[in-house]
Design an enzyme around this catalytic site. Structure first.
Site, PDB file in Angstrom:
ATOM      1  N   CYS A  71     -10.505  -4.995   0.834  1.00 53.68           N
ATOM      2  CA  CYS A  71     -11.543  -3.880   0.542  1.00 53.68           C
ATOM      3  C   CYS A  71     -12.280  -4.452  -0.622  1.00 53.68           C
ATOM      4  O   CYS A  71     -12.066  -5.007  -1.441  1.00 53.68           O
ATOM      5  CB  CYS A  71     -10.854  -2.504   0.695  1.00 53.68           C
ATOM      6  N   GLU A 131      -2.936  -4.535  -3.337  1.00 54.00           N
ATOM      7  CA  GLU A 131      -3.697  -5.377  -4.265  1.00 54.00           C
ATOM      8  C   GLU A 131      -3.621  -4.725  -5.952  1.00 54.00           C
ATOM      9  O   GLU A 131      -3.044  -5.490  -6.471  1.00 54.00           O
ATOM     10  CB  GLU A 131      -4.953  -5.996  -4.063  1.00 54.00           C
ATOM     11  N   ASN A 152       0.791  -1.287  -0.060  1.00 53.52           N
ATOM     12  CA  ASN A 152       0.147   0.141   0.092  1.00 53.52           C
ATOM     13  C   ASN A 152       0.890   1.245   0.064  1.00 53.52           C
ATOM     14  O   ASN A 152       1.858   1.100   0.328  1.00 53.52           O
ATOM     15  CB  ASN A 152      -0.933  -0.099   1.311  1.00 53.52           C
ATOM     16  N   ILE A 153       0.376   2.160  -0.574  1.00 54.03           N
ATOM     17  CA  ILE A 153       1.147   3.577  -0.913  1.00 54.03           C
ATOM     18  C   ILE A 153       0.302   4.754  -0.568  1.00 54.03           C
ATOM     19  O   ILE A 153      -0.595   4.839  -1.459  1.00 54.03           O
ATOM     20  CB  ILE A 153       1.725   3.755  -2.381  1.00 54.03           C
ATOM     21  N   CYS A 168      -3.950   0.537  -2.751  1.00 51.00           N
ATOM     22  CA  CYS A 168      -3.852  -0.389  -1.788  1.00 51.00           C
ATOM     23  C   CYS A 168      -2.845  -1.409  -2.533  1.00 51.00           C
ATOM     24  O   CYS A 168      -2.406  -1.198  -3.677  1.00 51.00           O
ATOM     25  CB  CYS A 168      -5.302  -1.092  -1.714  1.00 51.00           C
ATOM     26  N   CYS A 170     -10.875  -3.263  -3.829  1.00 47.28           N
ATOM     27  CA  CYS A 170      -9.797  -4.121  -4.486  1.00 47.28           C
ATOM     28  C   CYS A 170     -10.510  -5.427  -4.710  1.00 47.28           C
ATOM     29  O   CYS A 170     -10.002  -6.125  -5.697  1.00 47.28           O
ATOM     30  CB  CYS A 170      -8.919  -4.367  -3.148  1.00 47.28           C
TER      31      CYS A 170
END
Length: 130
Positions: free
Chosen positions: A85, A54, A41-42, A52, A88
């Site tokens: 989530c 993914e 995640n960034i 995220c 995602c």
């Protein structure tokens, strides 16, 4: 699942940029080319404009030339399990089959295995658009 997918997700997590949530997350995809693509995640101060783990891994998979997710592992540093989530889940479903296995991991290994169908039943599909 091979232990290498869990390890790749765990290793990716250390590259997370999570200054706001303080929850580093890592993801690893085994793609149809049998390579492993990872992401973390960034976060960005302009929530929710971050990424995220993914979709970060999906982006690397697509840029690497692969098109389908064979299996995926997800891990978060401070959570016992970190299911993707909702956004995602839909992104993953675009590149996975209903039978694609999603592994939810903790710091030791896989704790729960779900299929994409279990993770996102009745997903929105492009065929619905006609």
């Amino acid at each position: 699942m091979s232990h290498d997918l869990f390890e790749a997700a765990r290793d990716a997590m250390v590259h997370a940029h999570a200054p706001y949530s303080k929850f580093p997350v890592g993801a690893a995809i085994r793609a149809d080319d049998d390579k492993i693509y990872t992401g973390a995640n960034i976060e960005n101060i302009s929530f929710p404009q971050g990424w995220c783990a993914e979709p970060t891994a999906i982006s690397l998979m697509i840029m690497g030339g692969a098109r389908r997710i064979v299996e995926m592992a997800v891990i978060a540093e401070k959570m016992p399990l970190c299911p993707p989530c909702g956004g995602c889940r839909q992104k993953i479903s675009e590149f996975a089959s209903k039978d694609t296995k999603i592994y939810l991991c903790d710091e030791v290994g896989v704790k729960k295995t779900m299929t994409m169908e279990e993770l996102l039943p009745a997903s929105f599909e492009t065929e619905v658009l006609g």
